[in-house]
Design a protein around this motif. Structure first.
Motif, mmCIF file in Angstrom:
data_model
loop_
_atom_site.group_PDB
_atom_site.id
_atom_site.type_symbol
_atom_site.label_atom_id
_atom_site.label_comp_id
_atom_site.label_asym_id
_atom_site.label_seq_id
_atom_site.Cartn_x
_atom_site.Cartn_y
_atom_site.Cartn_z
ATOM 1 N N ILE A 79 7.134 51.259 -30.652
ATOM 2 C CA ILE A 79 6.478 52.495 -30.220
ATOM 3 C C ILE A 79 5.908 53.175 -31.459
ATOM 4 O O ILE A 79 6.330 52.880 -32.573
ATOM 5 C CB ILE A 79 7.457 53.458 -29.514
ATOM 6 N N GLU A 80 4.960 54.069 -31.308
ATOM 7 C CA GLU A 80 4.413 54.761 -32.465
ATOM 8 C C GLU A 80 4.088 56.211 -32.167
ATOM 9 O O GLU A 80 3.859 56.583 -31.019
ATOM 10 C CB GLU A 80 3.182 54.021 -33.002
ATOM 11 N N LEU B 35 3.561 43.197 -30.773
ATOM 12 C CA LEU B 35 2.356 43.645 -30.069
ATOM 13 C C LEU B 35 1.987 42.668 -28.943
ATOM 14 O O LEU B 35 1.154 42.983 -28.105
ATOM 15 C CB LEU B 35 1.178 43.809 -31.036
ATOM 16 N N ARG C 233 2.529 54.809 -24.267
ATOM 17 C CA ARG C 233 1.881 56.085 -24.616
ATOM 18 C C ARG C 233 1.645 56.933 -23.377
ATOM 19 O O ARG C 233 1.886 58.133 -23.372
ATOM 20 C CB ARG C 233 0.529 55.836 -25.299
ATOM 21 N N TYR D 26 10.695 46.214 -28.354
ATOM 22 C CA TYR D 26 9.293 46.643 -28.304
ATOM 23 C C TYR D 26 9.051 47.716 -29.349
ATOM 24 O O TYR D 26 9.998 48.311 -29.874
ATOM 25 C CB TYR D 26 8.887 47.128 -26.903
ATOM 26 N N CYS E 140 0.456 48.925 -35.955
ATOM 27 C CA CYS E 140 0.073 49.925 -34.950
ATOM 28 C C CYS E 140 -1.225 49.497 -34.273
ATOM 29 O O CYS E 140 -2.080 48.899 -34.909
ATOM 30 C CB CYS E 140 -0.140 51.281 -35.607
ATOM 31 N N SER F 93 1.820 48.818 -25.400
ATOM 32 C CA SER F 93 1.803 50.111 -26.098
ATOM 33 C C SER F 93 1.023 51.184 -25.346
ATOM 34 O O SER F 93 1.338 52.365 -25.412
ATOM 35 C CB SER F 93 1.253 49.939 -27.518
#
Lengths: 253, 253
Positions: free
Chosen positions: A32-33, A19, A152, A30, A82, A148
């Motif tokens: 991702i979510e 993060l 997104r 890295y 997250c 992040s």
């Protein structure tokens, strides 16, 4: 089955560190979510290193994960790795792809000078992808592309759009040497964009939310453009300006 | 000098309530914060009812407040009425301006169907202002225009751009009756936008982030347009799409 219960597990600690920009730079990885991003990431070869799934998560119908390690984790683990408020229960570790401008042979480039807002950078990458640009070049002072929020906002374009960090001054010199016109965006010493002809090869240069493109760079371009303000706004959002200009300049062959 | 120390003061409680849509609707007022927005708001007559200044705040050079009540407050008071993390120390109570479409005699209108993200609504209003649109019409399901995030994203355009809530189906009927072409945005049954001629009068209809414009509305338009995706993005952000199309469609006379 790989299952991690504790937030103190070494792997979890490593994920959590992703993060931070520092750790992302160091490791070349890295996080991702979310289902949509993980699905998009899996479409590219050698992109995803591990998929992380929360124990209570059901994969949507048709969502398949092949040839990639899956690690199941406790809900608490998913929470700490997250940074959204309500994680969807799926994340993945991806590998940063470093690309060289010389590998791309670009026809259409977007150059970005010191755009700081992660949402703007992400939307700019998504829009450049839609507009058929070959690459986005981020100069100094831009938000980290592996942040992040940037990821997104790209809505998945990050996985197939080349995004390259470079010295914009050198890039402009090189493009001008190859006779690719470079269009800056500026309020002074610029012409309304519709005075310029559509063209197959071009580079467009957009800049910082408050200050615009730096004077040093504007002085090097082939031509600087502005988007006329017909009403009373002071300016346009940089992503919107980039969108209008990329679609305008593109000559469909 | 008016000075309020306590967060329990009745006036403070009333201000705080303006952070909710319910109270904004009931009172016909809304709160704004930050130097830039307050300065922009003060440029319009009969717009600002009260300016609220935190006791530790110094006004920037050249920032003047005339003919408007100023209330000084303790820092804690400013904190409870602002929803940004680091308030700039100035806020204001403004009056909602209700406008009727019939008062405007519009040449160029932007119709917005169920766009939910406050940042998108704000940016759309700012961009419509820049593109010289006469008004933005918000249909059902849109974010509340007096939401603080919407207002921030408009960057001040909210104070001079007419924004009207209306039934979009009725608005389209009325425009078609006046022979104003209405262009929807859709992926199916639509033509690439550059096939349409620029025009002095038009209405553009954009829609929800995920679903697009509702089928019922798309069935009523003169013509539906799409923006070609040349790369691999699935779609464009609705604000960017609106920006590209408003600038494209506008015929400068």
């Amino acid at each position: 089955m790989n299952y991690i219960e504790s937030v103190k597990n070494t792997k979890v600690k490593q994920w959590k560190k992703l993060l931070t920009k520092k750790e992302r730079d160091k490791s070349g990885r890295y996080l991702i979510e979310g289902f949509h991003l993980v699905e998009e990431a899996l479409k590219e070869k050698n992109n995803v290193q591990e998929v992380i799934i929360s124990q209570d998560t059901e994969l949507p119908a048709g969502f398949t994960i092949e040839d990639t390690e899956i690690i199941y984790v406790a809900k608490e683990v998913m929470k700490v790795i997250c940074d959204t408020e309500t994680p969807q229960g799926i994340a993945a570790v991806c590998e940063q792809k470093t690309q060289n401008l010389s590998e791309i042979n670009p026809q259409r480039l977007l150059l970005v000078d010191a755009v700081q807002d992660p949402g703007n950078i992400g939307t700019i990458i998504r829009t450049a992808d839609a507009a058929g640009m070959d690459a986005v070049i981020l100069g100094e002072g831009c938000a980290d592309v592996y942040n992040s929020k940037v990821i997104r906002s790209t809505q998945g374009s990050i996985f197939h759009m080349p995004v390259i960090k470079a010295n914009l001054s050198e890039v402009i010199d090189s493009l001008m040497g190859q006779e690719v016109p470079v269009y800056g965006t500026a309020l002074e010493g610029a012409v309304p964009f519709e005075q310029v002809e559509k063209t197959e090869k071009f580079a467009l240069l957009v800049g910082n939310e408050g200050q615009g493109v730096s004077k040093e760079l504007l002085a090097k371009t082939s031509q600087n453009l502005y988007i006329p303000i017909h009403g009373r706004s002071e300016s346009l959002n940089v992503g919107i300006a980039a969108g209008i200009l990329m679609y305008y300049l593109r000559k469909n062959s």
